[in-house]
Design a protein around this motif. Structure first.
Motif, PDB file in Angstrom:
ATOM      1  N   UNK A 185       0.857  -1.181   0.000  1.00 46.09           N
ATOM      2  CA  UNK A 185       0.000   0.000   0.000  1.00 46.09           C
ATOM      3  C   UNK A 185       0.896   1.234   0.000  1.00 46.09           C
ATOM      4  N   UNK A 186       0.639   2.139  -0.932  1.00 45.36           N
ATOM      5  CA  UNK A 186       1.409   3.385  -1.040  1.00 45.36           C
ATOM      6  C   UNK A 186       0.499   4.558  -0.697  1.00 45.36           C
ATOM      7  N   UNK A 187       0.986   5.449   0.160  1.00 48.08           N
ATOM      8  CA  UNK A 187       0.221   6.620   0.587  1.00 48.08           C
ATOM      9  C   UNK A 187       0.986   7.885   0.202  1.00 48.08           C
ATOM     10  N   UNK A 188       0.815   8.347  -1.038  1.00 46.97           N
ATOM     11  CA  UNK A 188       1.599   9.501  -1.471  1.00 46.97           C
ATOM     12  C   UNK A 188       1.136  10.809  -0.848  1.00 46.97           C
ATOM     13  N   UNK A 189       2.086  11.730  -0.737  1.00 43.23           N
ATOM     14  CA  UNK A 189       1.782  13.105  -0.358  1.00 43.23           C
ATOM     15  C   UNK A 189       1.030  13.784  -1.504  1.00 43.23           C
ATOM     16  N   UNK A 190       0.809  15.077  -1.372  1.00 45.64           N
ATOM     17  CA  UNK A 190       0.134  15.819  -2.442  1.00 45.64           C
ATOM     18  C   UNK A 190       0.978  15.725  -3.709  1.00 45.64           C
ATOM     19  N   UNK A 191       0.310  15.485  -4.818  1.00 40.54           N
ATOM     20  CA  UNK A 191       0.997  15.099  -6.050  1.00 40.54           C
ATOM     21  C   UNK A 191       1.296  16.284  -6.954  1.00 40.54           C
ATOM     22  N   UNK A 192       2.489  16.243  -7.547  1.00 37.16           N
ATOM     23  CA  UNK A 192       2.898  17.258  -8.508  1.00 37.16           C
ATOM     24  C   UNK A 192       3.190  16.603  -9.856  1.00 37.16           C
ATOM     25  N   UNK A 229       4.029   2.400   8.031  1.00 40.29           N
ATOM     26  CA  UNK A 229       2.664   2.667   8.528  1.00 40.29           C
ATOM     27  C   UNK A 229       2.676   3.243   9.933  1.00 40.29           C
ATOM     28  N   UNK A 230       3.616   2.812  10.756  1.00 41.52           N
ATOM     29  CA  UNK A 230       3.640   3.210  12.160  1.00 41.52           C
ATOM     30  C   UNK A 230       4.293   4.573  12.394  1.00 41.52           C
ATOM     31  N   UNK A 254       8.258   3.942  -7.977  1.00 45.96           N
ATOM     32  CA  UNK A 254       8.164   2.961  -6.898  1.00 45.96           C
ATOM     33  C   UNK A 254       7.288   1.778  -7.323  1.00 45.96           C
ATOM     34  N   UNK A 255       6.193   2.053  -8.023  1.00 45.12           N
ATOM     35  CA  UNK A 255       5.356   0.975  -8.550  1.00 45.12           C
ATOM     36  C   UNK A 255       6.159   0.107  -9.517  1.00 45.12           C
ATOM     37  N   UNK A 256       6.912   0.749 -10.394  1.00 43.74           N
ATOM     38  CA  UNK A 256       7.713   0.019 -11.388  1.00 43.74           C
ATOM     39  C   UNK A 256       8.782  -0.837 -10.703  1.00 43.74           C
ATOM     40  N   UNK A 257       9.391  -0.312  -9.657  1.00 43.20           N
ATOM     41  CA  UNK A 257      10.366  -1.092  -8.882  1.00 43.20           C
ATOM     42  C   UNK A 257       9.747  -2.396  -8.396  1.00 43.20           C
ATOM     43  N   UNK A 258       8.507  -2.313  -7.913  1.00 42.09           N
ATOM     44  CA  UNK A 258       7.830  -3.505  -7.405  1.00 42.09           C
ATOM     45  C   UNK A 258       7.457  -4.452  -8.538  1.00 42.09           C
ATOM     46  N   UNK A 259       7.005  -3.902  -9.658  1.00 41.75           N
ATOM     47  CA  UNK A 259       6.671  -4.742 -10.811  1.00 41.75           C
ATOM     48  C   UNK A 259       7.892  -5.549 -11.243  1.00 41.75           C
ATOM     49  N   UNK A 260       9.040  -4.916 -11.255  1.00 44.84           N
ATOM     50  CA  UNK A 260      10.252  -5.591 -11.729  1.00 44.84           C
ATOM     51  C   UNK A 260      10.852  -6.523 -10.684  1.00 44.84           C
ATOM     52  N   UNK A 261      10.508  -6.306  -9.420  1.00 39.86           N
ATOM     53  CA  UNK A 261      10.971  -7.190  -8.335  1.00 39.86           C
ATOM     54  C   UNK A 261       9.790  -7.438  -7.400  1.00 39.86           C
ATOM     55  N   UNK A 262       8.836  -8.284  -7.797  1.00 42.20           N
ATOM     56  CA  UNK A 262       7.586  -8.434  -7.041  1.00 42.20           C
ATOM     57  C   UNK A 262       7.756  -8.936  -5.623  1.00 42.20           C
ATOM     58  N   UNK A 263       8.885  -9.537  -5.325  1.00 49.35           N
ATOM     59  CA  UNK A 263       9.113 -10.018  -3.977  1.00 49.35           C
ATOM     60  C   UNK A 263       9.493  -8.930  -2.991  1.00 49.35           C
ATOM     61  N   UNK A 264       9.761  -7.736  -3.496  1.00 44.90           N
ATOM     62  CA  UNK A 264      10.150  -6.629  -2.628  1.00 44.90           C
ATOM     63  C   UNK A 264       8.918  -5.916  -2.068  1.00 44.90           C
ATOM     64  N   UNK A 317       3.228  -0.938   4.042  1.00 42.21           N
ATOM     65  CA  UNK A 317       2.256   0.132   3.908  1.00 42.21           C
ATOM     66  C   UNK A 317       3.049   1.418   4.080  1.00 42.21           C
ATOM     67  N   UNK A 318       3.305   2.125   2.972  1.00 41.39           N
ATOM     68  CA  UNK A 318       4.338   3.156   2.947  1.00 41.39           C
ATOM     69  C   UNK A 318       3.795   4.544   2.627  1.00 41.39           C
TER      70      UNK A 318
END
Length: 214
Positions: free
Chosen positions: A147-154, A166-167, A183-193, A198-199
């Motif tokens: 789970x990704x919780x981004x700040x306000x987006x630019x 998360x904590x 960050x999404x692409x990083x996970x796609x390329x290394x799904x085990x990471x 929850x970030x």
């Protein structure tokens, strides 16, 4: 020969998804399924490693058909998120798909401190309930979630981000859509990471009372 990872992008017309699709365009190790209500919302040419499925996530028949054979689901949706996530989780479980990346929002745990937190609650607090309930569904499921919780987006054309668990209290006020996509692409390329993480996601050095662009 390395097997291609099959990625279902739900909400492929979104602005973060636009960057994800660009970054993965024609990657020989990735096969994209771009799921959205209207194909005209896609910006630019559809990559050679992608195909389009028009549909609504709330339509289980269309969702189930798109889910079949996927390895990873990337959720880039807004609106009726808790209802959508309920159907996504059910469709993934029915299809035996385990890996999911969900882009939510900062503030769903009241984790934004200080004056920025007060400002953020005034601006978007009433809209965060569905994001929180969708995140809760994932955490309660048997899926391998991030789970990704981004700040306000630019719209800055940069990749510059830091993460908080998360904590922890949230840090900066803003982050680029391109950074979240990276960050999404990083996970796609290394799904085990980052499984089970929850970030919060922000750009370092952007602490303040509110985002600088507002």
């Amino acid at each position: 020969m390395k097997q291609r990872i099959k990625v279902l992008v739900l909400g492929a017309g979104g602005q973060i998804a636009h960057w994800v699709i660009r970054m993965l365009a024609d990657d020989a190790d990735v096969q994209l399924t771009l799921f959205l209500r209207h194909a005209r919302k896609l910006r630019g040419q559809v990559p050679g490693n992608a195909h389009i499925v028009e549909g609504d996530v709330l339509d289980r028949h269309r969702l189930d058909a798109a889910m079949a054979g996927q390895d990873l689901v990337y959720v880039n949706l807004a609106g009726e998120l808790d209802g959508q996530m309920k159907r996504i989780v059910a469709a993934m479980q029915a299809a035996g798909v385990k890996r999911i990346v969900y882009v939510a929002s900062l503030g769903i745990y009241d984790e934004v401190p200080g004056r920025f937190g007060e400002w953020n609650r005034r601006e978007i607090g009433p809209y965060l309930g569905p994001y929180r309930r969708a995140a809760d569904m994932l955490e309660a499921s048997d899926l391998d979630y991030t789970i990704l919780r981004p700040a306000w987006l630019t719209d800055a054309d940069e990749v510059d981000y830091e993460t908080t668990p998360r904590s922890a209290l949230f840090k900066g006020t803003e982050v680029s859509r391109k950074s979240v996509a990276a960050l999404v692409v990083e996970i796609v390329r290394s799904p085990g990471r980052r499984v089970g993480e929850n970030l919060g996601v922000d750009k370092p050095g952007t602490e303040g009372d509110k985002p600088a662009f507002l």
